[in-house]
Design a protein around this motif. Structure first.
Motif, short mmCIF file in Angstrom:
data_model
loop_
_atom_site.label_atom_id
_atom_site.label_comp_id
_atom_site.label_asym_id
_atom_site.label_seq_id
_atom_site.Cartn_x
_atom_site.Cartn_y
_atom_site.Cartn_z
N ILE A 22 34.97 15.36 39.21
CA ILE A 22 34.79 16.05 37.94
C ILE A 22 36.05 16.83 37.60
O ILE A 22 36.82 17.22 38.49
CB ILE A 22 33.58 17.00 37.98
N HIS A 23 36.27 17.03 36.32
CA HIS A 23 37.37 17.85 35.84
C HIS A 23 36.79 19.18 35.39
O HIS A 23 35.90 19.24 34.56
CB HIS A 23 38.08 17.17 34.68
N THR A 24 37.30 20.26 35.98
CA THR A 24 36.76 21.58 35.67
C THR A 24 37.84 22.63 35.87
O THR A 24 39.00 22.30 36.19
CB THR A 24 35.55 21.89 36.58
N LYS A 25 37.50 23.87 35.66
CA LYS A 25 38.43 24.97 35.91
C LYS A 25 38.09 25.63 37.24
O LYS A 25 36.94 26.02 37.45
CB LYS A 25 38.38 25.99 34.77
N LYS A 26 39.07 25.73 38.11
CA LYS A 26 38.88 26.36 39.40
C LYS A 26 39.36 27.80 39.35
O LYS A 26 40.45 28.09 38.86
CB LYS A 26 39.66 25.60 40.48
N ILE A 27 38.52 28.72 39.84
CA ILE A 27 38.89 30.13 39.88
C ILE A 27 39.77 30.35 41.10
O ILE A 27 39.35 30.13 42.24
CB ILE A 27 37.64 31.02 39.94
N LEU A 28 41.00 30.78 40.87
CA LEU A 28 41.96 30.98 41.95
C LEU A 28 41.95 32.40 42.49
O LEU A 28 42.20 32.63 43.67
CB LEU A 28 43.37 30.62 41.46
N ASP A 29 41.69 33.36 41.64
CA ASP A 29 41.64 34.75 42.07
C ASP A 29 40.91 35.56 41.01
O ASP A 29 40.84 35.16 39.84
CB ASP A 29 43.07 35.30 42.26
N GLY A 30 40.35 36.67 41.41
CA GLY A 30 39.62 37.51 40.47
C GLY A 30 39.46 38.92 41.00
O GLY A 30 39.67 39.19 42.20
N CYS A 31 39.12 39.82 40.13
CA CYS A 31 38.90 41.21 40.52
C CYS A 31 37.89 41.83 39.56
O CYS A 31 37.64 41.30 38.48
CB CYS A 31 40.20 42.01 40.51
N ARG A 32 37.33 42.95 39.97
CA ARG A 32 36.42 43.68 39.11
C ARG A 32 36.89 45.11 39.00
O ARG A 32 37.50 45.65 39.93
CB ARG A 32 34.99 43.62 39.64
N ASP A 33 36.60 45.73 37.86
CA ASP A 33 37.08 47.10 37.62
C ASP A 33 35.98 47.94 36.99
O ASP A 33 35.15 47.43 36.22
CB ASP A 33 38.29 47.10 36.68
N LYS A 34 35.99 49.21 37.33
CA LYS A 34 35.15 50.21 36.71
C LYS A 34 36.08 51.30 36.23
O LYS A 34 36.45 52.19 36.98
CB LYS A 34 34.11 50.75 37.69
N ASP A 35 36.53 51.18 34.98
CA ASP A 35 37.55 52.07 34.43
C ASP A 35 36.91 53.24 33.69
O ASP A 35 36.05 53.04 32.82
CB ASP A 35 38.47 51.32 33.46
#
Length: 275
Positions: A22-35
């Motif tokens: 399948i052709h898709t988007k792969k998540i390479l890195d991520g983060c979450r924030d509480k600003d």
């Protein structure tokens, strides 16, 4: 259909029919924030400016996230990592006391800028498809795609600064507003108000940021994802009652699910058969 035909945990791999690419988007890195974004400049609309100029009390309000502009740039000293600059545009509605029992609502714009650094790998391949035309060609940069997911923020505090000169907050942090953002408001935004009074808002913002790239993945396939329940509604005694009992023609909507070539295939292309 096999028991594992519905999304969910996989307990038995024996019902896997084939491996599919399948052709898709792969998540390479991520983060979450509480600003907790303190003292954002509140830019009132012209109508709101007339109300605010005669009041001394702001009781609070609510905020709506309109849009997040993102810009991705590679970090030269650290290959594979990218800086993501984000600009959040908010429509903020404040409750203003005007001397009457009921408060008056006024709205305006707040803007929040932030930056984060994430891993996005490297890639320089250019992708074209059959729906690409010369008129729709865009510059190919090889950069990963930044995705920001955020909820509407919480208004934590509001305040009025009577003398922005003494407080050193007279200068604004934006010089222009995108036309699509300004069109959301009923009247024009006042970027440079007359006088020394300024308004500030503190917001609490939750967000997720990630970098994605197009990729091809090999995954196990069980079957087509076909809805199992019928759409409800209507009287079973009406003329359509008979039609409701007809089985859904699944094969009319999905092509045959096979990985074997037809026995009468006479093409010249070589192919491999599973043993």
């Amino acid at each position: 259909m096999p028991e594992n035909g519905m999304p969910g945990p996989v307990c038995d791999l024996s019902s896997v029919k084939e491996s599919v690419c399948i052709h898709t988007k792969k998540i390479l890195d991520g983060c979450r924030d509480k600003d907790c974004v303190e003292d954002l400049r509140f830019y009132p609309t012209q109508a709101a400016q007339e109300v605010l100029s005669g009041t001394q009390i702001i009781k609070g309000g609510c905020a709506e996230l309109l849009y997040v502009y993102t810009d991705v740039e590679p970090i030269t000293f650290n290959r594979g990592f990218y800086s993501i600059d984000m600009r959040y545009f908010y429509r903020v509605t404040l409750q203003v006391a005007t001397g009457t029992p009921r408060s008056t609502e006024v709205e305006g714009l707040c803007v929040f800028d932030k930056r984060c650094i994430l891993f996005g790998s490297e890639g320089s391949a250019k992708s074209f498809s059959s729906d690409t035309t010369p008129e729709s060609i865009v510059p190919q940069t090889g950069l990963p795609t930044a995705v920001v997911e955020a909820v509407d923020p919480i208004v934590l505090d509001t305040r009025i600064v009577e003398d922005c000169t003494a407080a050193g907050v007279c200068e604004g942090n934006i010089s222009e507003i995108p036309a699509a953002i300004e069109a959301v408001f009923a009247s024009p935004i006042v970027l440079e108000p007359v006088g020394t009074r300024r308004y500030f808002v503190t917001l609490g913002q939750f967000s997720l940021v990630r970098l994605e790239r197009d990729t091809q993945l090999l995954i196990p396939a069980y079957d087509y994802c076909i809805p199992q329940s019928d759409c409800s509604g209507g009287d079973p005694e009406d003329p359509c009652g008979l039609f409701k009992n007809v089985s859904f023609p699944v094969n009319e909507f999905f092509p045959p699910n096979t990985v074997e070539m037809p026995s009468d295939y006479n093409g010249t292309r070589n192919y491999c058969a599973c043993h």
